[in-house]
Design an enzyme around this catalytic site. Structure first.
Site, PDB file in Angstrom:
ATOM      1  N   ASP A   1      29.662  37.022  41.898  1.00 41.58           N
ATOM      2  CA  ASP A   1      29.863  35.724  41.236  1.00 41.58           C
ATOM      3  C   ASP A   1      28.586  34.901  41.339  1.00 41.58           C
ATOM      4  OD1 ASP A   1      31.291  33.549  40.026  1.00 41.58           O
ATOM      5  OD2 ASP A   1      31.411  32.644  42.014  1.00 41.58           O
TER       6      ASP A   1
ATOM      7  N   ASP B   1      21.135  38.445  50.568  1.00 44.57           N
ATOM      8  CA  ASP B   1      20.185  37.323  50.645  1.00 44.57           C
ATOM      9  C   ASP B   1      18.808  37.741  50.117  1.00 44.57           C
ATOM     10  OD1 ASP B   1      20.079  39.019  52.843  1.00 44.57           O
ATOM     11  OD2 ASP B   1      19.738  37.450  54.332  1.00 44.57           O
TER      12      ASP B   1
ATOM     13  N   ASP C   1      25.378  34.247  38.240  1.00 49.65           N
ATOM     14  CA  ASP C   1      24.989  32.920  37.730  1.00 49.65           C
ATOM     15  C   ASP C   1      23.479  32.749  37.877  1.00 49.65           C
ATOM     16  OD1 ASP C   1      27.565  32.054  37.056  1.00 49.65           O
ATOM     17  OD2 ASP C   1      27.255  30.079  37.957  1.00 49.65           O
TER      18      ASP C   1
HETATM   19  C1  IPM Z   1      33.310  33.569  36.753  1.00 52.21           C
HETATM   20  C2  IPM Z   1      33.907  32.241  37.138  1.00 52.21           C
HETATM   21  C3  IPM Z   1      35.230  32.492  37.810  1.00 52.21           C
HETATM   22  C4  IPM Z   1      34.955  33.307  39.057  1.00 52.21           C
HETATM   23  C5  IPM Z   1      36.029  31.213  38.146  1.00 52.21           C
HETATM   24  C6  IPM Z   1      36.234  30.340  36.936  1.00 52.21           C
HETATM   25  C7  IPM Z   1      37.345  31.545  38.796  1.00 52.21           C
HETATM   26  O1  IPM Z   1      33.034  31.514  37.932  1.00 52.21           O
HETATM   27  O2  IPM Z   1      33.910  34.258  35.909  1.00 52.21           O
HETATM   28  O3  IPM Z   1      32.268  33.932  37.284  1.00 52.21           O
HETATM   29  O4  IPM Z   1      34.615  32.740  40.107  1.00 52.21           O
HETATM   30  O5  IPM Z   1      35.098  34.522  38.998  1.00 52.21           O
HETATM   31 MN    MN Z   2      31.139  32.529  38.311  1.00 59.94          MN
END
Ligand code: IPM
Ligand code: MN
Length: 355
Positions: free
Chosen positions: A245, A221, A249
């Site tokens: 993940d 966090d 992002d």
């Molecule tokens: C990523 C994507 C994948 C993940 C999905 C599409 C399964 O979000 O490559 O980060 O969660 O790993």
């Molecule tokens: Mn992802």
């Protein structure tokens, strides 16, 4: 060199961005005298439509026979809006990671000088940002036991890690930190989760072998917060599958567009290279998607999978030049500038390489 590359274009904008990476790689092949053999194979929703499964055995055989895999994107809204769907495109990606043993997902975040003001963060916060996440990719809650109880009214997903799984990922992190600034951050939630305590324990034990690496331990966090405050204070970060993940992002938009960041998945067999962005179905077939993340993934492929550094550097150089010249897709156009098509950007970069 003779290079055999499995080509998994996948869904949405995947095929369009992959086409541009192929143009660029072919130009590199010509310039540096490599013969490239492309081996196309089905994956994702398109594979479900054509053969009923998202990662067919034939595709797996092609990946195993290749020197590297170049991957586009996977995902289709037809499945997202149907929670009861038995077969989903994403299962193909997870199965591929598992069957190819792709346990280490390398996701860098860096800034491009010519795009610094496209970032959602202020210039002074992001200047000099050059960090890389090593996300564990074949364990944790993605692959743990899951199910329903109480007539479907209770659901569970479990996060399991073994010391061996943590150690092989962490070793890659230590090696990478060594080749960069010598700083490693272990991201976990050890104040709450037992699996995180095993992560910390395992990484702490490795510190004795890598005394030249300076390790910090931070809760996930807090890292989520510091990533938008001071992204340039990080170098190499290691973390488990789901934390990685989410954080990657978050980190990917720091550069100014999600269409810019490449990634590599390394493991026991053939390595895989893919853009961080998804299948962007709204843009599919329109020739507007940014192909640079895929093209930069191809640069990582030349360097990491083939050890061809000048080839990778050449791709990066022409990408930087095209950005500085404003030869970009619509996501990167500054007020009044011209937006080029996906295919035009690919042609332009290939022609720059041949010059
Ligand atoms: C990523 C994507 C994948 C993940 C999905 C599409 C399964 O979000 O490559 O980060 O969660 O790993
Ligand atoms: Mn992802």
């Amino acid at each position: 060199m003779d290079l055999k590359i499995a080509l998994l274009a996948g869904d949405g904008i995947g095929p369009e961005v992959i086409d541009q990476a192929v143009k660029v790689c072919d130009a590199i092949g010509e310039k540096f005298n490599h013969s490239l053999e492309w081996m196309p194979a089905l994956t994702g929703a398109i594979a479900i439509d054509q053969v009923g499964v998202p990662y067919p055995d034939e595709t797996h055989e092609i990946c195993l026979a290749a020197d590297a895999v170049l991957f586009g994107a996977i995902g289709d809204p037809r499945f997202d809006n149907d929670p009861s769907a038995k077969v989903r495109p994403e299962q193909g990606l997870l199965l591929m990671r598992q069957k190819l043993g792709l346990f280490a997902n390398v996701r860098p975040t860096f800034t491009f000088p010519s795009l610094i003001d496209k970032s959602p963060l202020k210039r002074e916060r992001i200047e000099g940002t050059d960090l890389v996440f090593l996300r564990e990719l074949t364990g944790g809650i993605y692959f743990g036991e899951r199910g329903r109880k109480d007539d479907g009214n209770t659901a569970f997903d479990t996060c399991t890690y073994t010391r061996a799984e943590i150690e092989r990922l962490a070793r890659k992190g230590f090696e990478m930190a060594r080749s960069r600034s010598g700083k490693l951050c272990c991201v976990d939630k050890a104040n709450v989760l037992e699996s995180s305590r095993l992560w910390r324990e395992t990484v702490q034990a490795l510190e004795k072998e890598y005394t030249d690496v300076d390790v910090s331990y931070e809760f996930v966090d807090a890292v989520a917060m510091r990533l938008v405050q001071w992204p340039n204070s990080y170098d190499v970060l290691i973390t488990e599958n789901l934390f990685g993940d989410i954080l990657t992002d978050e980190a990917s938009v720091i550069s100014g567009s999600m269409g810019l960041m490449p990634s590599a998945s390394l493991g026991e067999k053939t390595s895989l290279f893919e853009p961080i962005h998804g299948s962007f179905p709204q843009a599919a077939g329109k020739d507007i998607a940014n192909p640079l993340a895929t093209i930069l993934s191809a640069a990582m492929m030349f360097e990491t999978a083939f050890g061809l550094h000048e080839e990778g550097a050449t791709i990066r150089r022409v990408v930087n030049e095209s950005l500085a010249e404003g030869f970009v897709t619509e996501d990167l156009v500054e007020g009044g500038g011209k937006a080029y098509k996906t295919s035009e950007v690919g042609d332009y970069l290939a022609q720059k390489i041949r010059k």
